[in-house]
Design an enzyme around this catalytic site. Structure first.
Site, PDB file in Angstrom:
ATOM      1  N   SER A   1     -52.790 124.735 134.730  1.00 25.11           N
ATOM      2  CA  SER A   1     -53.776 124.783 135.817  1.00 25.11           C
ATOM      3  C   SER A   1     -53.695 126.094 136.615  1.00 25.11           C
ATOM      4  O   SER A   1     -53.895 127.170 136.075  1.00 25.11           O
ATOM      5  CB  SER A   1     -53.607 123.555 136.710  1.00 25.11           C
TER       6      SER A   1
ATOM      7  N   ASP B   1     -57.365 119.119 132.596  1.00 23.97           N
ATOM      8  CA  ASP B   1     -56.294 119.826 133.291  1.00 23.97           C
ATOM      9  C   ASP B   1     -54.933 119.476 132.683  1.00 23.97           C
ATOM     10  O   ASP B   1     -54.616 118.311 132.469  1.00 23.97           O
ATOM     11  CB  ASP B   1     -56.346 119.420 134.767  1.00 23.97           C
TER      12      ASP B   1
END
Length: 401
Positions: free
Chosen positions: A50, A223
């Site tokens: 991320s 993610d």
């Protein structure tokens, strides 16, 4: 923490966790100190999730590799710190989300438009570099979550894929799209569809041909923090030394409430507690590996304070650390003060963690290298506390800087 690392393990890895711009800037401060002590030149792998993946992409494309010696302060600032700060001053979340909504309404691309818009925005920063253009050493590993098979999905120079879906070697795939997949935190961004062909993937689970083709064709990526936010999954099983910079979120207290939104809040709270417990278990496993000598290395967290490691250590006190811990994890614009304070915090936490848990002889590091705060004008605790008022709040349509 150092010890007799497992002889079957090899190499030095750095893990950069997720956590939006907060993690990006916290890691940037830590990287400055790692550069000063000579650790960046020793890295064999960089694993990221991320917000950490955004920084890893800058690190891979802006610095010269391989590095024979530590960068000077001026070169570190020019090549890495200044471009990262410039990005952190911009809201890349809201425009990507709005563009995604407009595309979805126009073309029916519900769910994937926002993440594709995020990939395009990241491409404006990273250029059209592909995975095959990443450095040979260190091996940069961008981590996402394979929603079809429920495991970690990695992007790297040599291959992309997951152990269940299989791997594509020598992938022609944009770095910006890989980072977008790693950073498309739900529910703001829908998952990214990499459009893979099962015939090109080698290995993976043995499934009936029709089922495998269908799963791979419809495979989507979210993610990397959905699976493992600390970014250790790709490296902790086979590296001898692992350093972890953790800029991720932590669970706050919350009381039960009544009203029409109670059920939604409860469902959200259940998910948050499950996530917090999973992160805590992973951290305990990592620390246990340090303590029993399976791994060497060190861990530092945005929620920590240098004084908790060592009384009198330079850096922010516990009150400022608590305020920093609550800074939003978002890709919205950060103020100059927020940027400076997070960089300072990462710098001093990395320093004290290294000095407490790593011996100079482990990698030939210079742990006595002089300390130079990235932003000394922001090292006063009371000034930092005032600047961080409201930093925990998420603004729906973004902050303007």
């Amino acid at each position: 923490m150092t010890g007799p690392a497992d002889s079957r393990r090899n190499g030095v890895a750095l893990c950069l966790s997720g956590g939006g711009y907060r993690a990006l800037l916290f890691h940037l401060g830590a990287l400055r100190r790692l550069n000063e002590v000579g650790l960046l030149t020793r890295l064999d792998s960089v694993s990221s999730v991320s917000g950490g993946s955004i920084l890893a992409a800058f690190l891979a494309t802006k610095l010269p590799w391989p590095q024979g010696a530590a960068l000077s302060t001026a070169e570190f600032d020019t090549r890495l710190a200044m471009p990262v700060r410039a990005l952190a001053r911009q809201d890349i979340r809201t425009p990507a989300l709005l563009r995604g909504i407009l595309r979805a309404l126009s073309f029916g691309l519900i769910g994937q438009s926002a993440v594709e818009a995020l990939a395009e925005r990241l491409e404006s920063e990273l250029g059209t570099a592909e995975l095959t253009g990443l450095p040979v050493r260190p091996d940069f590993i961008i981590c996402a979550t394979d929603l079809a098979f429920g495991v970690l999905f990695t992007f790297r120079r040599s291959r992309l894929g997951s152990y269940r879906a299989g791997y594509l070697k020598g992938p022609s795939f944009r770095l910006s799209r890989a980072v977008a997949a790693s950073a498309c935190f739900p529910p703001i961004f829908g998952p990214l569809h990499p459009k893979l062909d099962s015939r090109q993937l080698k290995g993976g689970l043995r499934l009936p041909a029709g089922e495998r083709d269908r799963l791979v064709r419809g495979l989507t990526l979210s993610d990397g923090g959905v699976y493992a936010n600390d970014a250790t999954e790709a490296v902790w099983k086979n590296h001898a030394t692992v350093f972890v910079s953790d800029g991720g979120g932590s669970l706050d207290f919350a009381e039960d409430t009544q009203g029409p939104t109670r059920l939604l809040k409860l469902l959200s709270r259940y998910v948050m507690i499950v996530d917090a417990q999973a992160r805590a278990v992973r951290k305990r496993i990592l620390i246990g590996a340090y303590q029993n000598g399976t791994l060497s290395g060190a861990y530092w967290s945005v929620a920590g304070s240098p004084q908790r490691y060592q009384p009198g250590a330079p850096g922010y006190g516990p009150e400022v650390a608590e305020r920093i811990r609550r800074i939003r994890t978002d890709l919205d614009a950060f103020s100059s003060a927020e940027i400076a304070i997070l960089e300072n915090h990462g710098y001093f936490l990395a320093d004290v963690a290294l000095r407490k848990h790593v011996q100079d002889s482990l990698l030939g590091l210079d742990l006595a290298a002089p300390l130079r705060a990235p932003h000394p004008e922001w090292m006063h605790d009371q000034r930092a506390l005032r600047a961080l008022r409201g930093s925990h709040k998420t603004v729906l349509l973004g902050r303007k800087r």
